[in-house]
Write a protein that holds these residues in place. Structure first.
Motif, short mmCIF file in Angstrom:
data_model
loop_
_atom_site.label_atom_id
_atom_site.label_comp_id
_atom_site.label_asym_id
_atom_site.label_seq_id
_atom_site.Cartn_x
_atom_site.Cartn_y
_atom_site.Cartn_z
N UNK A 1 94.08 8.50 -41.41
CA UNK A 1 93.88 9.95 -41.38
C UNK A 1 92.84 10.35 -40.36
N UNK A 2 91.66 9.72 -40.39
CA UNK A 2 90.62 10.12 -39.44
C UNK A 2 91.00 9.75 -38.00
N UNK A 3 91.75 8.68 -37.83
CA UNK A 3 92.24 8.32 -36.50
C UNK A 3 93.20 9.38 -35.99
N UNK A 4 94.12 9.81 -36.85
CA UNK A 4 95.09 10.84 -36.44
C UNK A 4 94.39 12.16 -36.12
N UNK A 5 93.39 12.53 -36.91
CA UNK A 5 92.67 13.78 -36.66
C UNK A 5 91.97 13.74 -35.31
N UNK A 6 91.28 12.64 -35.03
CA UNK A 6 90.56 12.56 -33.75
C UNK A 6 91.52 12.45 -32.57
N UNK A 7 92.62 11.76 -32.74
CA UNK A 7 93.61 11.71 -31.65
C UNK A 7 94.21 13.10 -31.44
N UNK B 1 83.19 22.70 -22.34
CA UNK B 1 83.00 22.49 -23.78
C UNK B 1 84.19 21.76 -24.39
N UNK B 2 85.40 22.12 -23.98
CA UNK B 2 86.60 21.45 -24.49
C UNK B 2 86.62 19.98 -24.07
N UNK B 3 86.24 19.71 -22.84
CA UNK B 3 86.24 18.32 -22.37
C UNK B 3 85.13 17.50 -23.03
N UNK B 4 84.01 18.12 -23.35
CA UNK B 4 82.97 17.41 -24.11
C UNK B 4 83.47 17.09 -25.51
N UNK C 1 101.51 18.14 -23.98
CA UNK C 1 100.69 19.35 -24.05
C UNK C 1 100.37 19.84 -22.65
N UNK C 2 100.07 18.92 -21.73
CA UNK C 2 99.80 19.29 -20.34
C UNK C 2 100.99 20.02 -19.74
N UNK D 1 94.21 15.15 -28.02
CA UNK D 1 95.46 15.67 -27.45
C UNK D 1 95.34 17.17 -27.17
N UNK D 2 94.58 17.88 -27.99
CA UNK D 2 94.44 19.32 -27.78
C UNK D 2 93.32 19.67 -26.81
N UNK D 3 92.15 19.09 -26.99
CA UNK D 3 90.99 19.51 -26.21
C UNK D 3 90.98 18.96 -24.78
N UNK D 4 91.56 17.79 -24.53
CA UNK D 4 91.62 17.27 -23.17
C UNK D 4 92.43 18.18 -22.25
N UNK D 5 93.71 18.41 -22.58
CA UNK D 5 94.51 19.30 -21.73
C UNK D 5 93.98 20.73 -21.69
#
Length: 138
Positions: A9-15, A65-68, A96-97, A19-23
């Motif tokens: 669960x925590x792995x999926x949340x962080x991934x 901020x998103x990339x951080x 997403x990109x 996936x959202x904040x990088x792009x």
């Protein structure tokens, strides 16, 4: 090695955060820099002017901020999950990109490019079926 539901669960949340904040961060930087315009500064005063425009842009600060946030999620997930799991699983960000490029930046995404994104996302599904950690925790 046993894998717990909590680890998954925590792995999926962080991934998902990756996936959202990088792009999102990259799209915001792109939007901000497109508003600044082409950087053709030749003198220190022109460079200072560009620097002022760049660092007074809300889109650029939101992108940073998103990339951080992406980077923090990436570091955290790597502290308990295998790199060989995290990087392929987070590759769904390429989808997403493409979506953000098409809908936010109004870029033309060709059918061949969409097919490539689909292949990557199918690979993510395969990797997602494996355990996030295969090594002993030290």
């Amino acid at each position: 090695m046993k894998s717990s539901a909590g680890l998954h669960f925590k792995t999926y949340i962080l991934i998902l955060m990756m996936v959202l904040f990088g792009p999102l961060g990259n799209v915001l930087l792109s939007l901000g820099m497109k508003r600044v315009g082409a950087v053709t500064a030749r003198t220190p005063s022109e460079l200072a002017h560009v620097f002022t425009h760049v660092f007074t842009s809300g889109a650029i600060w939101l992108g940073i901020a998103s990339l951080i946030t992406f980077f923090l999620a990436y570091m955290l997930v790597l502290s308990w999950a295998d790199y060989s799991y995290v990087l392929p699983a987070s590759s769904v960000a390429y989808g997403v990109v493409a979506l953000l490029g098409h809908f936010v930046l109004h870029e033309a995404v060709t059918p061949l490019r969409w097919m490539g994104v689909l292949v990557i996302c199918l690979g993510v599904l395969v990797v997602g079926q494996t355990a996030p950690r295969t090594t002993e925790h030290t």
